[in-house]
Design an enzyme around this catalytic site. Structure first.
Site, PDB file in Angstrom:
ATOM      1  N   ASP A  94     -13.833  -4.598   8.541  1.00 16.44           N
ATOM      2  CA  ASP A  94     -14.740  -4.320   9.663  1.00 16.44           C
ATOM      3  C   ASP A  94     -16.206  -4.481   9.253  1.00 16.44           C
ATOM      4  O   ASP A  94     -16.493  -5.073   8.204  1.00 16.44           O
ATOM      5  CB  ASP A  94     -14.435  -2.904  10.184  1.00 16.44           C
ATOM      6  N   GLY A 111     -18.160 -11.117  15.945  1.00 22.04           N
ATOM      7  CA  GLY A 111     -18.785 -12.404  16.266  1.00 22.04           C
ATOM      8  C   GLY A 111     -20.244 -12.500  15.855  1.00 22.04           C
ATOM      9  O   GLY A 111     -20.907 -13.504  16.134  1.00 22.04           O
ATOM     10  N   ASP A 149     -14.423  -4.758  20.997  1.00 19.87           N
ATOM     11  CA  ASP A 149     -13.029  -4.322  21.118  1.00 19.87           C
ATOM     12  C   ASP A 149     -12.468  -4.568  22.517  1.00 19.87           C
ATOM     13  O   ASP A 149     -13.129  -4.336  23.515  1.00 19.87           O
ATOM     14  CB  ASP A 149     -12.918  -2.818  20.821  1.00 19.87           C
TER      15      ASP A 149
HETATM   16  C1  GLA Z   1     -13.335  -1.216  15.217  1.00 19.86           C
HETATM   17  C2  GLA Z   1     -12.378  -2.383  15.376  1.00 19.86           C
HETATM   18  C3  GLA Z   1     -11.062  -1.901  15.928  1.00 19.86           C
HETATM   19  C4  GLA Z   1     -10.480  -0.869  14.986  1.00 19.86           C
HETATM   20  C5  GLA Z   1     -11.468   0.264  14.803  1.00 19.86           C
HETATM   21  C6  GLA Z   1     -11.014   1.247  13.744  1.00 19.86           C
HETATM   22  O1  GLA Z   1     -13.672  -0.666  16.444  1.00 19.86           O
HETATM   23  O2  GLA Z   1     -12.933  -3.353  16.216  1.00 19.86           O
HETATM   24  O3  GLA Z   1     -10.171  -2.979  16.109  1.00 19.86           O
HETATM   25  O4  GLA Z   1     -10.182  -1.471  13.763  1.00 19.86           O
HETATM   26  O5  GLA Z   1     -12.732  -0.229  14.398  1.00 19.86           O
HETATM   27  O6  GLA Z   1     -11.888   2.333  13.620  1.00 19.86           O
END
Ligand code: GLA
Length: 676
Positions: A409, A466, A487
């Site tokens: 992430d 992105g 998300d």
């Molecule tokens: C971000 C990601 C999600 C998930 C969460 C976990 O929001 O985009 O897909 O992995 O972190 O905390």
């Protein structure tokens, strides 16, 4: 408060002018702002979304609409509106957050009338002036500008309409469609053997090899693999190929499957080289169903269900735990308390994951692969211990435990990035040279290199929404896939908003490098509070069809132990999956817009092309589609309906017509090949 400007005209002049021209100012904040939808918080009148005075780069505004991306306010202009004006920007209440970036867009009758470009915290307010002559309805939209909605506090300050007649009125946007009774299109797989899944598999020299031949048909089944290169062996009862290949090279193997009713064969290419994930990864991830409540038991049950449901026989492979396998910085939950790292700095999993290696072994013993999650900052998005300054140790640990996939992430790295933007470690970048913002690239270059150093193939999935146009450089840091958006959630707006905005990154998809529009939201999802996906049945057909056309990684986000028949059938259509797994690795783009219908086209390795006809509108559409020649098709074509796995017509590209009925928010997915 309204102010009225009347052009006072003298009597003599009035005699010459047929009507009195008047303009009225209507302030946006006088409209019913609660009609707005937004990604976080509540719409505020004359205040920021946090309830503070509206302030953009130090400039205060008495009036306006404080909102949060992704935000939409629908306004009926009720005739006579002349103009809209505002000063727009990110509210100072985000305290300069680097994550904050938004774009303001004004749409009139569905067309874009104005957009601000990306605005960040601290940018001066931008003037928005829009002529509304002839426009009937307006949408004031704020997008997250492609990097997720974190800290996206957005102000439409000083916003007002000038109108000659009729008062603008805020209205509810598009209402969700009525539920559609589930209907199954996927025909049952035959009882005779059929080998499904990708035609190609990439592995690096020396890495442990694990490939399970995905095959449907009655069991017991006996597998074979002709011309298997030296170093690999097949377990004829399970169809698992394991071993190691030392040298680079390409091998054609004939896979076979035999049961009491018949046999099947398939040509399969093994490429031993630098690149893995030659087709988009397919599997399951814990986040969209369990989020912060996940445990090793959930993960193992998902693996069991992947086998018991039969989905493994269609190529579904990865079982990935997302956030929350590590200890948490301040959670009240005692199962998340504990040391973050041991005395030597190696990561320590939380009490819900007492044996990470055992969990990975369990998954492998089912013929599946294991994945996990971390972040380059000190903390993950959920606040668990992440990899900052321990990247090499973490990569070594993942390999030692036997993991095959890392989702990495961005969370909590932002503040570090602002102070550390050079390639201080002199990390060699792979392939293309990376030219974008070095700060955004750096943490991925670090982890990418350490993953590559392991004697194990670990799919590297970048999750930074992105930023810095990741599709331009993701491959250069050994990334196999990269999220292109914030998300996803299980609504039409979210899924379609993401899925139909991928054209810009499409040219960068290729074997080994995939654009990732986020995980699937079908089945029982809910981020810790399970509910059936709020997408209608047709929206779910759209979701799967579109993701396959986009060559997206396919990660099921639902509770695998609660798969209903509809969801299962949605996920086991081999002809639809074959579009995603096509070895040419092209990504579809929109080639035609016709009213509410978008036509997506994907070029395929066998010379055929997949066409998705998507209806974005609220009512079913009947269409006589006769633009095949315009799309570059020639000659006589065989048209196959992929969901029904049925040939529907032979059509001449120049003169033929495809009659289409596309349900509201639904799809018709065809494959066209030269007729024999
Ligand atoms: C971000 C990601 C999600 C998930 C969460 C976990 O929001 O985009 O897909 O992995 O972190 O905390």
């Amino acid at each position: 408060m309204k102010s009225r400007l009347v052009l006072a005209l003298g009597l003599s002049l009035a005699a010459l002018v047929p009507q009195i021209v008047s303009a009225e100012t209507v302030w946006l904040d006088d409209l019913n702002l609660s009609a707005a939808t937004q990604g976080w918080g509540e719409p505020h009148k004359n205040q920021s979304v946090d309830g503070k005075p509206l302030t953009i780069a130090g400039q205060s505004f008495a009036r306006g609409f404080g909102t949060h991306a992704e935000s939409k306010l629908h306004v009926n202009l009720n005739g006579g509106a002349q103009s809209f004006s505002a000063s727009v920007g990110v509210d100072d209440d985000v305290n300069g957050s680097a994550a904050s970036s938004v774009e303001f867009i004004v749409l009139g009758d569905g067309k874009e009338l104005w957009k601000s470009g990306v605005l960040r915290a601290g940018n001066a307010a931008k003037a928005c002036e829009v002529n509304l002559a002839g426009v009937k309805s307006l949408v004031l939209e704020v997008t997250a500008a492609g990097d997720g909605i974190d800290s996206d506090h957005a102000d439409w300050a000083n916003a007002k309409f000038e109108t000659a007649a009729g008062k603008p009125e805020a209205v509810a946007g598009e209402t969700p469609l009525a539920a559609v009774t589930p209907y199954i299109l996927t025909p049952a797989a035959p009882a005779t053997p059929r080998i499904n899944g990708a035609n190609v598999f990439g592995v690096r020299p020396g890495s442990p090899f694990l490939f399970t031949i995905p095959a449907t048909g009655n069991r017991p089944m006996e597998f074979s693999a002709q011309d298997l290169p030296h170093g690999l062996k097949l377990d004829a009862a399970t169809g698992r190929i394991t071993g190691k290949l030392k040298k680079q090279g390409e091998f054609i193997v004939i896979l076979g499957a035999k049961n009491a009713l018949g046999t099947a064969e398939k040509k399969f290419r093994i490429v031993v080289g630098d690149q893995i994930a030659l087709t988009p990864p397919m599997g399951w991830n814990s986040w969209n169903c369990f989020a912060g409540a996940v445990s090793a038991e959930h993960v193992k049950s998902a693996a069991d269900a992947m086998v018991q449901s039969g989905l493994i026989n269609h190529g579904w492979t990865y079982i990935n735990v997302d956030d929350y396998w590590q200890n948490h910085r301040n959670s009240k939950d005692p199962t998340l308390h504990g040391e973050f790292r041991d005395a030597k700095g190696f990561i320590v999993p939380n009490a819900r994951f007492p044996d990470m290696k055992g969990m990975a072994d369990y998954i492998h013993n089912l013929g599946l692969k294991a994945g996990l999650y971390s972040s380059p900052g000190p903390w993950t998005c959920g606040g668990c211990a992440a990899s900052w300054l321990h990247e090499e140790q973490d990569a070594q640990t993942y390999a030692k435990w036997g993991f095959d996939y890392l989702k990495y992430d961005w969370c909590s790295y932002g503040s570090i990035a602002s102070g550390k933007i050079t390639n201080a470690m002199n990390i060699p970048l792979y392939g293309k040279s990376a030219t974008n913002d070095a700060g955004a690239i750096y943490p991925y270059a670090v982890m990418g290199k350490f993953l590559r150093d392991q004697k194990r193939d670990i799919v590297f999935s970048l999750c930074q929404y992105g930023m810095a146009d990741v599709w331009n450089w993701g491959g250069s840091v050994y990334g196999n896939c990269w999220r292109t958006t914030g998300d996803i959630t299980d609504t039409w707006r979210s899924m379609s908003g993401i899925g139909f905005k991928q054209d810009k990154c499409a040219p960068h998809a290729q074997p080994g490098n995939w654009n990732d529009p986020d995980m699937l939201v079908v089945g029982q999802v809910g981020w810790g509070h399970l509910h059936p996906s709020r997408l209608t049945v047709d929206e779910q057909y759209t979701h799967i069809s579109l993701w396959c056309l986009l060559s997206a990684p396919l990660l099921i986000g639902c509770d695998m132990t609660k798969l209903d028949d509809f969801t299962l059938n949605l996920l086991e259509n081999d002809e639809v999956i074959a579009i995603d797994q096509d070895e040419l690795g092209k990504e579809a783009t929109c080639v035609e817009t016709n009213g509410d219908v978008r036509v997506y086209e994907k070029e395929l390795a066998d010379g055929g092309r997949a066409l998705g006809f998507f209806n974005l509108g609220p009512a079913s559409v009947d269409l006589q589609f006769n633009d095949l020649a315009k799309l570059g098709f020639t000659g006589s074509l065989n048209v196959r309906d992929l969901w029904r796995q049925k040939d529907v017509a032979d059509v001449n590209a120049a003169s033929g017509t495809l009659p289409l009925t596309i349900p509201a928010h639904g799809v018709v997915l065809y494959k066209l090949t030269a007729a024999k």
